[in-house]
Design a protein around this motif. Sequence first.
Motif, PDB file in Angstrom:
ATOM      1  N   GLN A 180       0.844  -1.202   0.000  1.00 19.47           N
ATOM      2  CA  GLN A 180       0.000   0.000   0.000  1.00 19.47           C
ATOM      3  C   GLN A 180       0.874   1.246   0.000  1.00 19.47           C
ATOM      4  O   GLN A 180       1.916   1.279   0.662  1.00 19.47           O
ATOM      5  N   LEU A 206      -3.849   2.223  -7.899  1.00 20.32           N
ATOM      6  CA  LEU A 206      -4.548   1.060  -7.349  1.00 20.32           C
ATOM      7  C   LEU A 206      -4.142   0.793  -5.902  1.00 20.32           C
ATOM      8  O   LEU A 206      -4.951   0.334  -5.094  1.00 20.32           O
ATOM      9  N   ALA A 260      -3.191   2.861  -3.596  1.00 24.40           N
ATOM     10  CA  ALA A 260      -3.260   4.023  -2.697  1.00 24.40           C
ATOM     11  C   ALA A 260      -3.863   3.670  -1.346  1.00 24.40           C
ATOM     12  O   ALA A 260      -3.450   4.203  -0.312  1.00 24.40           O
ATOM     13  N   THR A 261      -4.875   2.785  -1.346  1.00 25.89           N
ATOM     14  CA  THR A 261      -5.566   2.490  -0.082  1.00 25.89           C
ATOM     15  C   THR A 261      -5.447   1.039   0.336  1.00 25.89           C
ATOM     16  O   THR A 261      -5.992   0.648   1.367  1.00 25.89           O
ATOM     17  N   ARG A 262      -4.788   0.194  -0.466  1.00 23.28           N
ATOM     18  CA  ARG A 262      -4.596  -1.200  -0.068  1.00 23.28           C
ATOM     19  C   ARG A 262      -3.450  -1.802  -0.868  1.00 23.28           C
ATOM     20  O   ARG A 262      -3.034  -1.257  -1.880  1.00 23.28           O
ATOM     21  N   SER A 263      -2.952  -2.921  -0.404  1.00 24.31           N
ATOM     22  CA  SER A 263      -1.897  -3.623  -1.119  1.00 24.31           C
ATOM     23  C   SER A 263      -2.509  -4.449  -2.243  1.00 24.31           C
ATOM     24  O   SER A 263      -3.722  -4.666  -2.290  1.00 24.31           O
ATOM     25  N   LEU A 264      -1.662  -4.892  -3.168  1.00 26.41           N
ATOM     26  CA  LEU A 264      -2.093  -5.754  -4.276  1.00 26.41           C
ATOM     27  C   LEU A 264      -1.320  -7.071  -4.177  1.00 26.41           C
ATOM     28  O   LEU A 264      -0.121  -7.072  -3.904  1.00 26.41           O
ATOM     29  N   ALA A 265      -2.004  -8.168  -4.440  1.00 31.31           N
ATOM     30  CA  ALA A 265      -1.360  -9.482  -4.332  1.00 31.31           C
ATOM     31  C   ALA A 265      -0.583  -9.815  -5.602  1.00 31.31           C
ATOM     32  O   ALA A 265      -0.916  -9.348  -6.701  1.00 31.31           O
TER      33      ALA A 265
END
Lengths: 336, 336
Positions: free
Chosen positions: A150, A247, A249-254
Amino acid sequence: MKLASLKGGRDGRLVVVSNDLSTYVEAGTVAPTLQAALDDWSAVAPRLEQLASNLDRGSPAGLPFHEAALAAPLPRAYQWADGSAYVNHVALVRQARGAELPDSFWHDPLIYQGGSDGFLGSHDPISLSNEDWGCDMEAEVVVVTDDVPQGVSREAAISLIRLIGLVNDVSLRNLIPAELAKGFGFYQSKPASGLSSVFVTPDSLGPRWRDGKLYGTLKVDLNDQPFGRADAGIDMTFDFGTLIAHLAATRSLAAGTIVGSGTVSNRDANGGPGRPAADGGLGYSCIAEARMVQTILTGGPATPFLKHDDRVRIWMDDEDGRPIFGTIDQKVKVGQ
Amino acid sequence: MKLASLKGGRDGRLVVVSNDLSTYVEAGTVAPTLQAALDDWSAVAPRLEQLASNLDRGSPAGLPFHEAALAAPLPRAYQWADGSAYVNHVALVRQARGAELPDSFWHDPLIYQGGSDGFLGSHDPISLSNEDWGCDMEAEVVVVTDDVPQGVSREAAISLIRLIGLVNDVSLRNLIPAELAKGFGFYQSKPASGLSSVFVTPDSLGPRWRDGKLYGTLKVDLNDQPFGRADAGIDMTFDFGTLIAHLAATRSLAAGTIVGSGTVSNRDANGGPGRPAADGGLGYSCIAEARMVQTILTGGPATPFLKHDDRVRIWMDDEDGRPIFGTIDQKVKVGQ
């Protein structure tokens, strides 16, 4: 390095493909699936690179590579987020319906989340229940990320791009207006998309891959006639680093997140909407854009949406005229 | 049968949990992960049922079950599609901002696609970078599907529901207006959601599960005070069969697709907006609805959105006052 998945099981069987797409070797001893490789990329990638290096030297020789037998490189993925990075395309959509383009569209990426639970292989048919839905292709570039924290910066995001490919983001145009009017974005209007035969690592693209953009002519043929010849690196308002940072900005990406560029679109040399490829112009990467230009120029659309047995091909050639990512080659099949 | 995932790896480790949530046994010999079980449900489920049956008989005794040690039942999934089935909630949103509710909203489900690449465990903190984003909980029911064919009927869709659970669909309220105004739906405004400790099979719910709806009081506490006490089976305009049929209209859905009900919301007995739980009313399943009712009644919102260390609990009790799905028990942590 170029990677593909043979059909088999829900996630396919990972193979390493030679740079010229002539041969492949199974990679199951290193990682059974592409998702498994992405889940442990730093450990797995060097071993896959070794397989690729051996294959390109012809030792072992490898088996003949046939694109028609492929699953999508990621037959299912945990995320498919598709941007609209070619704001020229969005501007044409607006112009065709007489709406203004908000200035923010040049600074704040438009992104929607699409279905990632089932991607079509590059030669799989597009199964369409109803021609009245207005089926269209959208030729785009995609990247596949590693784990993205994030708040990632654009620069760090670019360094976390592991693979690059193409997509045919199938769209049902006649379902879109009512769906978007509801305010929650696309769902029924975006059925399964088709991915390119192979995904490739950034280093194997040389100078084509720079600053988070893929440069080169994205070729789109409709029923064996040239339809689109736009350069994917030109007029891309938001590079992939910017899209991924948006993408995250507010959470991580897997790991294994697929991020799309949106429909590739170039302005004409005179700054106006592109001319048809048949007239020597750069053409269009989707039918909707051709119809918008037709509407702007002549008052109405001329090119119909996809019908039964229509054929769409999408690819990008290397310097020797060989498709870098293989060819997306899909026929529409109605009622099957 | 009740299933959960211990933390471990990207997909957790599947365990079968006793009906009273007191004990568990590892299910790795049957299926390593819940996704693996869903990928082959008809073969795997009977063997998991046998483990569950043995566990409930106390033979073997099982290990003590602690919810705080859990991953989400599906730590990552291939699809998360969230409906707005309680149109009462949507009507209040509109009423609070003086907008009309289109009649179509009562017939055509509103659905958005959310991030499925990373779900929070039931006791994981909500990591929030910025309190100004207006963090809110949304208490909802979710179902997990088997493979769903394109064009499925409502009735067939209900028969393909394999598991039922709860979700805290975390929302960043202050990011929503600008994001929806762009026309492509939610993305940054919907960070990772928290899933209930266990998912359960429909048969284990008895008469609570009927006609594609889960009946029972969905309890929501905010900072240890009752906040929501709505019945999830009441005022649900679109049952899960209808939602799934809507999703599958133009494409198939892969096994393990998670479908959400949207924020549970009941009308007050007098037909108006619900009164606060503290006043003996049914309360609200999200802060935004409380603020909308406050705005309608008093001209402005009173309850603030979630701040650092605020605690949200979401659960549904069985007839003996024991949480059926365990308890979602999350604290907001800012800047961590």
